[in-house]
Design a protein around this motif. Sequence first.
Motif, PDB file in Angstrom:
ATOM      1  N   MET A 196       0.847  -1.195   0.000  1.00 47.22           N
ATOM      2  CA  MET A 196       0.000   0.000   0.000  1.00 47.22           C
ATOM      3  C   MET A 196       0.883   1.247   0.000  1.00 47.22           C
ATOM      4  SD  MET A 196      -3.356  -0.870   0.169  1.00 47.22           S
ATOM      5  CE  MET A 196      -4.580  -1.771   1.083  1.00 47.22           C
ATOM      6  N   ASP A 197       0.952   1.941   1.153  1.00 49.84           N
ATOM      7  CA  ASP A 197       1.729   3.183   1.212  1.00 49.84           C
ATOM      8  C   ASP A 197       3.199   2.966   1.554  1.00 49.84           C
ATOM      9  OD1 ASP A 197      -0.536   4.543   0.595  1.00 49.84           O
ATOM     10  OD2 ASP A 197      -0.955   5.260   2.623  1.00 49.84           O
TER      11      ASP A 197
ATOM     12  N   GLU B 141      -8.687   2.205  -2.486  1.00 47.04           N
ATOM     13  CA  GLU B 141      -8.430   1.704  -3.841  1.00 47.04           C
ATOM     14  C   GLU B 141      -8.294   2.859  -4.830  1.00 47.04           C
ATOM     15  OE1 GLU B 141      -8.044  -0.985  -7.168  1.00 47.04           O
ATOM     16  OE2 GLU B 141      -7.570  -1.055  -5.028  1.00 47.04           O
TER      17      GLU B 141
ATOM     18  N   MET C 217      -4.880   4.381  -4.430  1.00 43.31           N
ATOM     19  CA  MET C 217      -3.836   3.588  -5.065  1.00 43.31           C
ATOM     20  C   MET C 217      -3.863   3.756  -6.590  1.00 43.31           C
ATOM     21  SD  MET C 217      -4.212   0.130  -2.775  1.00 43.31           S
ATOM     22  CE  MET C 217      -3.240  -0.848  -3.911  1.00 43.31           C
TER      23      MET C 217
ATOM     24  N   THR D  51      -2.463   7.303  -7.409  1.00 39.13           N
ATOM     25  CA  THR D  51      -1.085   7.598  -7.011  1.00 39.13           C
ATOM     26  C   THR D  51      -0.109   7.333  -8.156  1.00 39.13           C
ATOM     27  OG1 THR D  51      -1.506   7.119  -4.676  1.00 39.13           O
ATOM     28  CG2 THR D  51       0.772   6.990  -5.416  1.00 39.13           C
TER      29      THR D  51
ATOM     30  N   LYS E 160       1.264  11.244  -4.750  1.00 41.90           N
ATOM     31  CA  LYS E 160      -0.152  11.248  -4.386  1.00 41.90           C
ATOM     32  C   LYS E 160      -0.807  12.573  -4.785  1.00 41.90           C
ATOM     33  CE  LYS E 160      -0.266   7.964  -0.540  1.00 41.90           C
ATOM     34  NZ  LYS E 160      -1.330   7.112  -1.108  1.00 41.90           N
TER      35      LYS E 160
END
Length: 297
Positions: free
Chosen positions: A92-93, A159, A162, A165, A247
């Motif tokens: 993820m991040d 979602e 993501m 990004t 982001k």
Amino acid sequence: MMPAAEMKSLLAARGRTVEAFLSTCLDGRDMPSRLRQAMLYSLMAGGKRLRPVLCMSAAALCGLDTERVLPFAAAIEMIHTYSLIHDDLPAMDNDDLRRGKPSNHKAFDEATAILAGDGLLTDAFLMMCATNLPPERVLAAVRELALAAGSSGMVGGQEWDMLYTGGPTIELTQLRTMHAMKTGALLRASCVCGVLLAGAQEAVRDALSAYGAALGVAFQIADDILDVVADTVTLGKPSGSDAAQGKNTYPALVGLERSRDLARAQADAACAALAGFAGPEADFLRSLADYTIHRAA
């Protein structure tokens, strides 16, 4: 509004009440000790406990004692904590710090972090069911929280985050939709669940829903600003990570000053939603909205 010092004192006091409850919420559960340690590691990592406090305060605004909704409020924090554990994962991040400490997957390992998040999410529903209030009220609140936390709320917003990004710059309307799901949905639901548990009228629910939605936007804009202007020690996580990961944020789309203006407008909208309410609980919620954006002043 309530004086800032008084608001912060009440926020801290209710936060401590939530902390004390959370510290015992896994007692009596038969599970591997490492999993328990990982769950408690993140659950007891601190924070203002904003979401459970919103649930308690909304219930109090409707005349219900905050202790009556404490199990449900704690469940909201368990769901929030699971989302933080999963957000930090490499897939993820990929953040190594959370609230000034190593992220769960760094303190333990990725598999244990995933299971710790799964455990907190699922056990939260056990906690909700332990709320000693009329079943129809609890069921309505469970439905509200599930909608906010699931695919049409927080999970769906993650979602979108993501997908966006590292891609082309998106429109402001897309950013608002993403944040309304990822961050705003759980904050709004925290308020609405307090109202539902108190059995208040629909007009009250609508007002607190509007308050929570506006507060969620203000909170997210302030977070976006802080990632630009604050340091890692202040944030408790790496500063500048939003820009580093590509982001889409409010400052990236409209700049810092316009972002601050938008945050102020949302805080004002949150306060306006409570125009029909008087007393210390309403004053607390108004002051909380104001405090949310002053974090990034």
